[in-house]
Design a protein around this motif. Structure first.
Motif, PDB file in Angstrom:
ATOM      1  N   PRO A  26      25.891  20.160 -10.150  1.00 32.08           N
ATOM      2  CA  PRO A  26      26.431  18.974  -9.496  1.00 32.08           C
ATOM      3  C   PRO A  26      27.844  19.200  -8.979  1.00 32.08           C
ATOM      4  CG  PRO A  26      25.355  18.383 -11.558  1.00 32.08           C
ATOM      5  CD  PRO A  26      25.426  19.899 -11.507  1.00 32.08           C
ATOM      6  N   SER A  27      28.124  18.643  -7.792  1.00 27.53           N
ATOM      7  CA  SER A  27      29.435  18.805  -7.165  1.00 27.53           C
ATOM      8  C   SER A  27      30.250  17.532  -7.226  1.00 27.53           C
ATOM      9  CB  SER A  27      29.257  19.235  -5.693  1.00 27.53           C
ATOM     10  OG  SER A  27      28.636  20.497  -5.621  1.00 27.53           O
ATOM     11  N   LEU A  28      29.836  16.577  -8.029  1.00 28.78           N
ATOM     12  CA  LEU A  28      30.642  15.372  -8.183  1.00 28.78           C
ATOM     13  C   LEU A  28      31.754  15.640  -9.173  1.00 28.78           C
ATOM     14  CD1 LEU A  28      28.597  13.782  -6.544  1.00 28.78           C
ATOM     15  CD2 LEU A  28      28.802  11.946  -8.208  1.00 28.78           C
ATOM     16  N   THR A  29      32.947  15.199  -8.814  1.00 24.42           N
ATOM     17  CA  THR A  29      34.087  15.372  -9.704  1.00 24.42           C
ATOM     18  C   THR A  29      34.158  14.198 -10.657  1.00 24.42           C
ATOM     19  OG1 THR A  29      35.576  14.230  -8.199  1.00 24.42           O
ATOM     20  CG2 THR A  29      35.339  16.598  -7.912  1.00 24.42           C
ATOM     21  N   ALA A  30      34.924  14.355 -11.726  1.00 27.28           N
ATOM     22  CA  ALA A  30      35.120  13.263 -12.666  1.00 27.28           C
ATOM     23  C   ALA A  30      35.894  12.137 -11.986  1.00 27.28           C
ATOM     24  CB  ALA A  30      35.890  13.755 -13.890  1.00 27.28           C
ATOM     25  N   PRO A  31      35.674  10.892 -12.390  1.00 30.42           N
ATOM     26  CA  PRO A  31      36.396   9.781 -11.784  1.00 30.42           C
ATOM     27  C   PRO A  31      37.905   9.990 -11.865  1.00 30.42           C
ATOM     28  CG  PRO A  31      34.637   8.970 -13.199  1.00 30.42           C
ATOM     29  CD  PRO A  31      34.744  10.453 -13.428  1.00 30.42           C
ATOM     30  N   ALA A  32      38.570   9.658 -10.776  1.00 28.70           N
ATOM     31  CA  ALA A  32      40.024   9.836 -10.717  1.00 28.70           C
ATOM     32  C   ALA A  32      40.674   8.525 -10.323  1.00 28.70           C
ATOM     33  CB  ALA A  32      40.380  10.929  -9.698  1.00 28.70           C
ATOM     34  N   PHE A  77      25.101  12.508  -6.087  1.00 28.86           N
ATOM     35  CA  PHE A  77      25.239  11.146  -6.595  1.00 28.86           C
ATOM     36  C   PHE A  77      24.035  10.761  -7.452  1.00 28.86           C
ATOM     37  CE2 PHE A  77      28.543  10.342  -3.356  1.00 28.86           C
ATOM     38  CZ  PHE A  77      29.426   9.568  -4.096  1.00 28.86           C
ATOM     39  N   GLU A  78      22.846  11.085  -6.977  1.00 28.74           N
ATOM     40  CA  GLU A  78      21.630  10.744  -7.712  1.00 28.74           C
ATOM     41  C   GLU A  78      21.615  11.391  -9.092  1.00 28.74           C
ATOM     42  OE1 GLU A  78      18.167  11.531  -5.238  1.00 28.74           O
ATOM     43  OE2 GLU A  78      19.317  10.912  -3.469  1.00 28.74           O
ATOM     44  N   SER A  79      22.023  12.642  -9.163  1.00 29.74           N
ATOM     45  CA  SER A  79      22.074  13.342 -10.446  1.00 29.74           C
ATOM     46  C   SER A  79      23.081  12.696 -11.383  1.00 29.74           C
ATOM     47  CB  SER A  79      22.439  14.812 -10.218  1.00 29.74           C
ATOM     48  OG  SER A  79      22.605  15.485 -11.451  1.00 29.74           O
ATOM     49  N   GLN A  80      24.245  12.343 -10.848  1.00 28.01           N
ATOM     50  CA  GLN A  80      25.274  11.712 -11.670  1.00 28.01           C
ATOM     51  C   GLN A  80      24.812  10.357 -12.191  1.00 28.01           C
ATOM     52  OE1 GLN A  80      27.866  13.265 -12.595  1.00 28.01           O
ATOM     53  NE2 GLN A  80      29.642  11.939 -12.876  1.00 28.01           N
ATOM     54  N   LEU A  81      24.137   9.599 -11.355  1.00 28.09           N
ATOM     55  CA  LEU A  81      23.669   8.279 -11.757  1.00 28.09           C
ATOM     56  C   LEU A  81      22.558   8.383 -12.798  1.00 28.09           C
ATOM     57  CD1 LEU A  81      23.793   6.607  -8.255  1.00 28.09           C
ATOM     58  CD2 LEU A  81      25.178   5.975 -10.225  1.00 28.09           C
ATOM     59  N   ALA A  82      21.712   9.395 -12.666  1.00 25.61           N
ATOM     60  CA  ALA A  82      20.684   9.619 -13.687  1.00 25.61           C
ATOM     61  C   ALA A  82      21.337   9.935 -15.024  1.00 25.61           C
ATOM     62  CB  ALA A  82      19.752  10.749 -13.252  1.00 25.61           C
ATOM     63  N   ASN A  83      22.384  10.743 -14.999  1.00 25.10           N
ATOM     64  CA  ASN A  83      23.110  11.071 -16.232  1.00 25.10           C
ATOM     65  C   ASN A  83      23.778   9.835 -16.835  1.00 25.10           C
ATOM     66  OD1 ASN A  83      22.436  13.778 -16.011  1.00 25.10           O
ATOM     67  ND2 ASN A  83      24.318  14.316 -14.921  1.00 25.10           N
ATOM     68  N   ALA A  84      24.124   8.875 -15.968  1.00 28.49           N
ATOM     69  CA  ALA A  84      24.771   7.650 -16.438  1.00 28.49           C
ATOM     70  C   ALA A  84      23.763   6.612 -16.924  1.00 28.49           C
ATOM     71  CB  ALA A  84      25.628   7.052 -15.317  1.00 28.49           C
ATOM     72  N   ASP A 124      19.761   9.014  10.982  1.00 29.04           N
ATOM     73  CA  ASP A 124      20.084  10.151  10.112  1.00 29.04           C
ATOM     74  C   ASP A 124      20.800   9.647   8.852  1.00 29.04           C
ATOM     75  OD1 ASP A 124      20.304  12.731   9.215  1.00 29.04           O
ATOM     76  OD2 ASP A 124      21.911  13.315  10.609  1.00 29.04           O
ATOM     77  N   TYR A 125      20.042   9.327   7.810  1.00 29.66           N
ATOM     78  CA  TYR A 125      20.651   8.834   6.578  1.00 29.66           C
ATOM     79  C   TYR A 125      19.702   9.054   5.404  1.00 29.66           C
ATOM     80  CZ  TYR A 125      17.605   4.689   7.031  1.00 29.66           C
ATOM     81  OH  TYR A 125      16.523   3.847   7.138  1.00 29.66           O
ATOM     82  N   ARG A 126      20.252   8.893   4.205  1.00 33.93           N
ATOM     83  CA  ARG A 126      19.456   8.900   2.980  1.00 33.93           C
ATOM     84  C   ARG A 126      19.938   7.757   2.106  1.00 33.93           C
ATOM     85  NH1 ARG A 126      15.902  11.740  -0.043  1.00 33.93           N
ATOM     86  NH2 ARG A 126      16.133  11.679  -2.321  1.00 33.93           N
ATOM     87  N   TYR A 127      18.987   7.155   1.395  1.00 36.26           N
ATOM     88  CA  TYR A 127      19.305   5.966   0.587  1.00 36.26           C
ATOM     89  C   TYR A 127      18.742   6.141  -0.811  1.00 36.26           C
ATOM     90  CZ  TYR A 127      19.364   1.039  -0.894  1.00 36.26           C
ATOM     91  OH  TYR A 127      19.578  -0.145  -1.569  1.00 36.26           O
ATOM     92  N   TYR A 128      19.538   5.683  -1.766  1.00 34.13           N
ATOM     93  CA  TYR A 128      19.115   5.684  -3.172  1.00 34.13           C
ATOM     94  C   TYR A 128      19.446   4.325  -3.778  1.00 34.13           C
ATOM     95  CZ  TYR A 128      19.462   6.290  -8.238  1.00 34.13           C
ATOM     96  OH  TYR A 128      19.326   6.120  -9.589  1.00 34.13           O
ATOM     97  N   ALA A 129      18.552   3.811  -4.620  1.00 37.18           N
ATOM     98  CA  ALA A 129      18.835   2.600  -5.386  1.00 37.18           C
ATOM     99  C   ALA A 129      18.386   2.814  -6.818  1.00 37.18           C
ATOM    100  CB  ALA A 129      18.119   1.393  -4.782  1.00 37.18           C
ATOM    101  N   GLY A 130      19.199   2.337  -7.769  1.00 35.99           N
ATOM    102  CA  GLY A 130      18.871   2.494  -9.180  1.00 35.99           C
ATOM    103  C   GLY A 130      19.226   1.252  -9.977  1.00 35.99           C
ATOM    104  N   ARG A 131      18.765   1.223 -11.204  1.00 38.91           N
ATOM    105  CA  ARG A 131      18.978   0.057 -12.067  1.00 38.91           C
ATOM    106  C   ARG A 131      19.187   0.525 -13.501  1.00 38.91           C
ATOM    107  NH1 ARG A 131      15.331  -2.801 -15.326  1.00 38.91           N
ATOM    108  NH2 ARG A 131      15.808  -5.029 -15.663  1.00 38.91           N
ATOM    109  N   LYS A 132      20.064  -0.181 -14.222  1.00 36.96           N
ATOM    110  CA  LYS A 132      20.313   0.122 -15.631  1.00 36.96           C
ATOM    111  C   LYS A 132      20.525  -1.183 -16.381  1.00 36.96           C
ATOM    112  CE  LYS A 132      24.379   1.813 -16.846  1.00 36.96           C
ATOM    113  NZ  LYS A 132      25.494   2.764 -17.136  1.00 36.96           N
ATOM    114  N   VAL A 133      19.955  -1.256 -17.578  1.00 38.39           N
ATOM    115  CA  VAL A 133      20.196  -2.386 -18.466  1.00 38.39           C
ATOM    116  C   VAL A 133      20.828  -1.841 -19.734  1.00 38.39           C
ATOM    117  CG1 VAL A 133      19.207  -4.285 -19.766  1.00 38.39           C
ATOM    118  CG2 VAL A 133      18.253  -3.695 -17.537  1.00 38.39           C
ATOM    119  N   SER A 161      23.492   1.385  -5.450  1.00 41.37           N
ATOM    120  CA  SER A 161      22.880   2.025  -4.282  1.00 41.37           C
ATOM    121  C   SER A 161      23.864   3.022  -3.697  1.00 41.37           C
ATOM    122  CB  SER A 161      22.482   0.994  -3.216  1.00 41.37           C
ATOM    123  OG  SER A 161      23.621   0.450  -2.572  1.00 41.37           O
ATOM    124  N   VAL A 162      23.318   4.048  -3.065  1.00 38.07           N
ATOM    125  CA  VAL A 162      24.121   5.046  -2.366  1.00 38.07           C
ATOM    126  C   VAL A 162      23.497   5.254  -0.996  1.00 38.07           C
ATOM    127  CG1 VAL A 162      24.995   7.414  -2.335  1.00 38.07           C
ATOM    128  CG2 VAL A 162      24.728   6.211  -4.517  1.00 38.07           C
TER     129      VAL A 162
END
Length: 313
Positions: free
Chosen positions: A18-24, A101-108, A144-153, A162-163
């Motif tokens: 993953p290439s997402l950095t930690a929140p800053a 983003f999708e990988s990071q959100l799955a980890n979250a 030209d786009y990609r969309y992701y939506a997720g849910r957590k309880v 969403s991304v």
């Protein structure tokens, strides 16, 4: 395994990390008073181009592709809404940014509701429903786009995310939308409650006075609370008050002190102009973030700290 095969395998693993950095808190080039959403972060090399957080608002996310140009499973969420737009320079693809983003959100802990590209999502009609921040904060190419939506309880609280990732020339743009569902708090404090608070505690916090981010101009939504302040003062001609502005800790301390003072003055000026309250009855001050009632380390705490208080001398 031969050395060449080992080297190739290692390279593949490294490429897929993953290439997402930690929140800053902020990065060079970010728009003023913006920061990553806690626990999610950003794609490496990105800057925040748009930032809009409302303590209570509504957002609609799509949990399924469109059919015949129409939504089949829209999820309208009311609560705390965060919209953060990022720009990444040339190099990565739309898919790479989205997958990170999708990988990071799955980890979250988010479960995937929908992950699709242009045609699978529903084309241009789908992209027009995302609620993207305006250009140039966010660019959306309906072809030209990609969309992701997720849910957590978690702990009884439902959060949607969403991304949307798209492209303008060679730059990649991504908008993260986080919608935390909860019922609106009743922030209306009437004149009787104000009098009671002043009598018992010597001060009362008002959350029904609204300003745009980093501005000291009263928003129209503030009128009901201003009506009640005027009712309090008109009903007690001998009552003088201090109007004190408070901010959260985001931004430079000196700037926040000045902003809180100007917001307090804006309230006093409106009371004089609109309700004919004598100006000498209204003292104003701003203390910035120096008198918090919540933690400035959390979004909910910062929301509590952004307020105007009436104080009885």
């Amino acid at each position: 395994m031969p050395r060449l095969a080992l080297a190739v395998a290692a390279a593949i693993v490294f490429h897929l990390m993953p290439s997402l950095t930690a929140p800053a808190a902020a990065a060079a080039g970010d728009v003023t008073k913006s920061h990553d959403y806690p626990g999610i972060g950003r794609f490496k090399g990105s800057v925040i181009t748009g930032y809009d957080v409302k303590d209570f608002d509504a957002a609609t996310l799509q949990a399924a592709p469109f059919k015949d140009g129409k939504a089949t499973d829209p999820r309208r969420v009311e609560g705390r809404i965060s919209r953060i737009a990022y720009r990444t320079g040339p190099g990565p693809s739309i898919l790479e940014v989205s997958r990170n983003f999708e990988s990071q959100l799955a980890n979250a802990g988010f479960e995937t509701l929908l992950a699709c590209d242009v045609d699978a999502c529903g084309g241009i009609p789908f992209s027009e429903t995302i609620g993207a921040l305006p250009i140039p904060q966010m660019w959306v190419d309906g072809f030209d786009y990609r969309y992701y939506a997720g849910r957590k309880v978690e702990n009884g609280r439902e959060t949607y995310v969403s991304v949307l990732v798209s492209k303008n020339n060679d730059d990649i743009f991504a908008q993260l939308t986080v919608a935390e569902r909860y019922a609106m708090q009743n922030k209306m404090v009437d004149a009787a409650a104000m009098a009671k608070g002043l009598g018992e505690s010597g001060h009362i916090a008002l959350y029904g006075i609204y300003f745009d981010t980093d501005k000291a101009t009263l928003k129209p939504e503030s009128r009901p609370t201003l009506d009640q302040i005027a009712k309090l003062l008109s009903g007690q001609p001998d009552l003088n008050v201090y109007i004190v502005g408070h901010t959260d800790s985001q931004g430079a301390p000196a700037h926040n002190l000045d902003l809180s003072r100007r917001r307090a003055e804006a309230v006093a000026e409106d009371l004089v102009r609109t309700y004919k309250i004598v100006r000498t009855r209204l003292n104003t001050s701003g203390v910035g973030f120096l008198a918090p009632v919540g933690s400035n380390g959390t979004e909910s705490g910062r929301a509590l700290n952004r307020r105007v208080e009436l104080v009885q001398p």
